[in-house]
Design a protein around this motif. Structure first.
Motif, PDB file in Angstrom:
ATOM      1  N   GLY A 183       0.802  -1.216   0.000  1.00 22.08           N
ATOM      2  CA  GLY A 183       0.000   0.000   0.000  1.00 22.08           C
ATOM      3  C   GLY A 183       0.833   1.262   0.000  1.00 22.08           C
ATOM      4  N   GLY A 184       0.573   2.104  -1.007  1.00 19.09           N
ATOM      5  CA  GLY A 184       1.307   3.361  -1.153  1.00 19.09           C
ATOM      6  C   GLY A 184       0.465   4.564  -0.785  1.00 19.09           C
ATOM      7  N   GLY A 185      -0.344   4.446   0.294  1.00 23.10           N
ATOM      8  CA  GLY A 185      -1.014   5.621   0.861  1.00 23.10           C
ATOM      9  C   GLY A 185      -0.030   6.324   1.791  1.00 23.10           C
ATOM     10  N   MET A 234      -1.403  -1.104  -5.590  1.00 20.08           N
ATOM     11  CA  MET A 234      -2.242  -1.697  -6.641  1.00 20.08           C
ATOM     12  C   MET A 234      -2.717  -0.671  -7.685  1.00 20.08           C
ATOM     13  N   HIS A 235      -2.799   0.596  -7.296  1.00 22.26           N
ATOM     14  CA  HIS A 235      -3.247   1.645  -8.214  1.00 22.26           C
ATOM     15  C   HIS A 235      -2.038   2.078  -9.066  1.00 22.26           C
ATOM     16  N   ASP A 236      -2.287   2.960 -10.064  1.00 22.62           N
ATOM     17  CA  ASP A 236      -1.147   3.401 -10.879  1.00 22.62           C
ATOM     18  C   ASP A 236      -0.542   4.700 -10.369  1.00 22.62           C
ATOM     19  N   ALA A 276       0.462   6.889  -6.350  1.00 15.62           N
ATOM     20  CA  ALA A 276       0.507   6.801  -4.886  1.00 15.62           C
ATOM     21  C   ALA A 276      -0.518   7.743  -4.256  1.00 15.62           C
ATOM     22  N   GLY A 277      -0.866   7.477  -3.000  1.00 23.36           N
ATOM     23  CA  GLY A 277      -1.726   8.398  -2.257  1.00 23.36           C
ATOM     24  C   GLY A 277      -2.900   7.735  -1.565  1.00 23.36           C
ATOM     25  N   GLY A 278      -3.447   6.667  -2.171  1.00 16.53           N
ATOM     26  CA  GLY A 278      -4.632   6.035  -1.573  1.00 16.53           C
ATOM     27  C   GLY A 278      -5.762   7.049  -1.489  1.00 16.53           C
ATOM     28  N   CYS A 288      -9.297  14.592  -0.550  1.00 17.63           N
ATOM     29  CA  CYS A 288      -8.964  14.415   0.874  1.00 17.63           C
ATOM     30  C   CYS A 288      -8.784  15.723   1.637  1.00 17.63           C
ATOM     31  N   LEU A 289      -7.883  16.549   1.188  1.00 15.98           N
ATOM     32  CA  LEU A 289      -7.329  17.526   2.130  1.00 15.98           C
ATOM     33  C   LEU A 289      -8.263  18.688   2.478  1.00 15.98           C
ATOM     34  N   HIS A 290      -8.663  18.716   3.738  1.00 17.72           N
ATOM     35  CA  HIS A 290      -9.331  19.886   4.312  1.00 17.72           C
ATOM     36  C   HIS A 290      -8.309  20.621   5.166  1.00 17.72           C
ATOM     37  N   ARG A 346      -0.844  -5.483  -7.203  1.00 15.23           N
ATOM     38  CA  ARG A 346      -1.822  -5.833  -6.170  1.00 15.23           C
ATOM     39  C   ARG A 346      -1.362  -7.093  -5.421  1.00 15.23           C
ATOM     40  N   VAL A 347      -1.245  -6.969  -4.118  1.00 14.29           N
ATOM     41  CA  VAL A 347      -0.845  -8.118  -3.315  1.00 14.29           C
ATOM     42  C   VAL A 347      -2.070  -8.997  -3.084  1.00 14.29           C
ATOM     43  N   GLU A 348      -1.933 -10.271  -3.410  1.00 12.92           N
ATOM     44  CA  GLU A 348      -3.049 -11.207  -3.216  1.00 12.92           C
ATOM     45  C   GLU A 348      -2.887 -11.945  -1.890  1.00 12.92           C
ATOM     46  N   SER A 368       1.756  -4.252   6.310  1.00 15.12           N
ATOM     47  CA  SER A 368       0.582  -3.915   5.501  1.00 15.12           C
ATOM     48  C   SER A 368       0.060  -2.547   5.904  1.00 15.12           C
ATOM     49  N   ALA A 369       0.051  -1.658   4.906  1.00 21.24           N
ATOM     50  CA  ALA A 369      -0.529  -0.326   5.083  1.00 21.24           C
ATOM     51  C   ALA A 369      -1.815  -0.254   4.268  1.00 21.24           C
ATOM     52  N   ALA A 370      -2.323  -1.432   3.901  1.00 20.15           N
ATOM     53  CA  ALA A 370      -3.571  -1.503   3.127  1.00 20.15           C
ATOM     54  C   ALA A 370      -4.732  -1.694   4.102  1.00 20.15           C
ATOM     55  N   GLY A 395      -8.486   7.997  12.141  1.00 22.76           N
ATOM     56  CA  GLY A 395      -7.814   8.091  10.832  1.00 22.76           C
ATOM     57  C   GLY A 395      -7.141   9.425  10.603  1.00 22.76           C
ATOM     58  N   GLY A 396      -7.164   9.878   9.351  1.00 29.49           N
ATOM     59  CA  GLY A 396      -6.526  11.153   9.001  1.00 29.49           C
ATOM     60  C   GLY A 396      -5.094  10.931   8.558  1.00 29.49           C
ATOM     61  N   LEU A 397      -4.544  11.922   7.863  1.00 31.36           N
ATOM     62  CA  LEU A 397      -3.172  11.800   7.358  1.00 31.36           C
ATOM     63  C   LEU A 397      -2.148  11.581   8.481  1.00 31.36           C
ATOM     64  N   PRO A 398      -2.294  12.233   9.648  1.00 33.89           N
ATOM     65  CA  PRO A 398      -1.294  11.994  10.706  1.00 33.89           C
ATOM     66  C   PRO A 398      -1.228  10.531  11.143  1.00 33.89           C
TER      67      PRO A 398
END
Ligand SMILES: Cc1cc2nc3c(=O)[nH]c(=O)nc-3n(C[C@H](O)[C@H](O)[C@H](O)COP(=O)(O)OP(=O)(O)OC[C@H]3O[C@@H](n4cnc5c(N)ncnc54)[C@H](O)[C@@H]3O)c2cc1C
Length: 506
Positions: free
Chosen positions: A12-14, A36-38, A40-42, A57-59, A244-246, A273-275, A469-472
């Motif tokens: 996961g590249g978030g 898995m996406h093309d 980064a960021g999630g 996302c960003l507020h 994509r990791v299976e 795992s960051a997914a 949650g949140g970016l932090p």
């Protein structure tokens, strides 16, 4: 960069996966992030449609103020000073369709004056609220990767605000809002997921905004993500896209690598795992590493709602509008079966010139829904109906905007609608959740466990182990995981700030 001969694979590249990658690279690990996406960021994502970029996302980014506590953490990872932050003086304007309006300012003095003008009968509750905003501005987040030795100074500084935190932590947003007789003020705290969250969430966010430590960075969340991409490349790490990791490959209860969709195997000394947590535990690991704690979390905790995002490219300069506007509707709009919204929010991105050409404005509206199944099924089984439903919702939102800004419909040149099916497709987040777990009253601010029972050489990070949650939650969960890995491998965890590195290399 000295390599220590060990490899970490990160799923996961978030923001969480990228944060772990930078920490691990700085400690000398070989790192491969599999996304898995093309790109980064999630969830920290924006997309381009014609001349417009639509931010999802960003507020606000906690830690935007130089010298602040969380700013220091971001600067361990990237050179945050490369970003330009803006701090809108009005957080949100709440309006009814018959002309009543409330301005929630980010500055506590302005907010106090506005609330006293509007709702003098609520004087005691307003004073209490403003006091909480000012007092919590001094609150220091504790380092979850540190023990008493690393946190004692912040703990000492936090002592005066602990009783207040404790009180707010036991109350939901709705319970907090019930102290106000003014209906708009009451609604501010109690609408949607905000009403279910602990009251700390909103009061603390306003406290950070008052300190100018929760700004918006020009370019949106992808501007931050780009800094991470550059840093990872500079440190010699790899982010592999469309990967994509299976399956997480386990041998004798020890994670030894992953298998990608298509069958390629990638060996590793450690797997992080960051997914999405649910998919990691129940799909990639086949549900073999669960105990009562894990079962209780996934069966009993409530997630943040999913959402549709209606994005509009408007050929008009709307800089006279507030950055955020909530319209309380005369009659609700139907989003999907089971979801009627009595209010609709708009974000006018006129303060970010990178998102629209001069004289034009990118506008978005996030519509929360828990009926992710409806959208997911419709997209897969009835694509024409899916498209028609997206148009119907977009029209309903445009009608709301048209009533506020007569004639605006004519100036709309781009309309884009994403749904919970989009969130699931592009980020894999369980139920299309926008932020992982809600942080309910009474739960405290403690993260969930970042390991699984009896599984060695494996860590979970990201929003699914940090309620709220949140970016932090990215750095806050990545840091302890890499620190623990370093400890096991007898590798020093010494992370210097980016700005210091740059200064000393000049
Ligand atoms: C509408 C909205 C508004 C928000 N506003 C704010 C805000 O103002 N401030 C703030 O701080 N936060 C905000 N957030 C929350 C924030 O965006 C998230 O909490 C945060 O980005 C989550 O990061 P993450 O890395 O934990 O997870 P994610 O971003 O979900 O990243 C997980 C990554 O893993 C990848 N992945 C999943 N499964 C696999 C697999 N099998 N193989 C390979 N890759 C996989 C996904 O593609 C994704 O890139 C908002 C979110 C939304 C949706």
């Amino acid at each position: 960069m000295n390599r220590n001969g060990k490899k970490i694979v990160i799923i996961g590249g978030g923001i969480a996966g990228l944060s772990a990658a930078v920490y691990a690279l700085k400690c000398g690990y070989e790192v491969e992030v599999l996304e898995m996406h093309d790109m980064a960021g999630g969830l920290a994502m924006s997309w381009r449609r014609g001349p417009y970029t639509f931010e999802t996302c960003l507020h606000w980014l906690i830690g935007s103020k130089p010298g602040g506590e969380f700013n220091r953490i971001w600067k361990e990872l990237v050179d945050l000073d490369k970003l330009t932050f803006v701090n809108p003086h009005e957080f949100v304007r709440i309006e009814t369709e018959d002309g009543d309006s409330l301005r929630m300012y980010t500055n506590a003095d302005m907010l106090e004056a506005e609330l006293m003008r509007r709702a003098p009968d609520d004087i005691a509750a307003i004073q209490d609220f403003i006091h909480a905003i000012r007092a919590l501005g001094k609150f220091r987040l504790l380092d979850p990767s540190g023990g008493l030795a690393d946190n004692w100074l912040n703990l000492l500084r936090d002592i005066p605000v602990l009783p207040l935190l404790n009180k707010l932590g036991k109350m939901s947003g709705a319970e907090y809002g019930a102290r106000f007789a003014d209906p708009l003020l009451r609604g501010f705290f109690s609408t949607g997921d905000m009403g279910k969250l602990t009251a700390i969430a909103m009061v603390l966010s306003l406290a950070w905004m008052n300190e100018q430590d929760a700004g918006y960075c020009i370019g949106g969340s992808q501007a931050l993500i780009r800094l991470f991409g550059e840093k990872i490349a500079e440190l010699g790490g790899t982010v592999r896209f469309n990967a994509r990791v299976e399956r997480i490959v386990v041998e004798q209860d020890r994670a030894i690598g992953v298998e990608l969709h298509g069958g390629a195997a990638i060996p590793a000394d450690w797997v992080i795992s960051a997914a999405d947590g649910h998919a990691t535990i129940y799909e990639m690991l086949g549900g073999r590493y669960v105990d009562d704690t894990v079962r209780k979390i996934y069966a009993g905790s409530e997630t943040f709602a999913s959402y549709l995002q209606v994005s509009l490219g408007i050929a008009e300069d709307l800089c006279g509008e507030p950055a955020m506007l909530t319209r309380i509707l005369g009659s609700p709009i139907l989003v999907d079966p089971g979801t009627e919204l009595k209010s609709v929010g708009f974000r006018f991105f006129h303060f970010d010139p990178t998102l629209a050409p001069r004289g034009k404005t990118a506008v978005t509206s996030i519509l929360p829904t828990r009926n992710f199944e409806y959208w997911d099924r419709l997209r897969r089984e009835a694509p024409l109906h899916y498209r028609a439903e997206k148009s119907r919702v977009a029209d309903a939102v445009i009608d709301v905007l048209e009533r506020r800004l007569p004639g605006v419909r004519e100036a709309i040149e781009v309309t884009d609608v994403s749904t919970p099916a989009t969130v699931i497709r592009y980020t894999g987040n369980w139920k299309g959740s926008q932020e992982g777990w809600l942080m309910p009253p009474g739960a405290g601010m403690k993260p969930f466990p970042n390991t699984l029972p009896k599984l060695d050489r494996f860590y979970l990070i990201g929003q699914w182990i940090m309620p709220g949650g949140g970016l932090p939650s990215g750095p806050m969960t990545a840091r302890p995981a890499i620190k623990a890995i370093c400890k096991r491998d007898h590798v020093p965890f010494e992370i210097r700030q980016e700005v210091q590195l740059l200064a000393s290399s000049r």
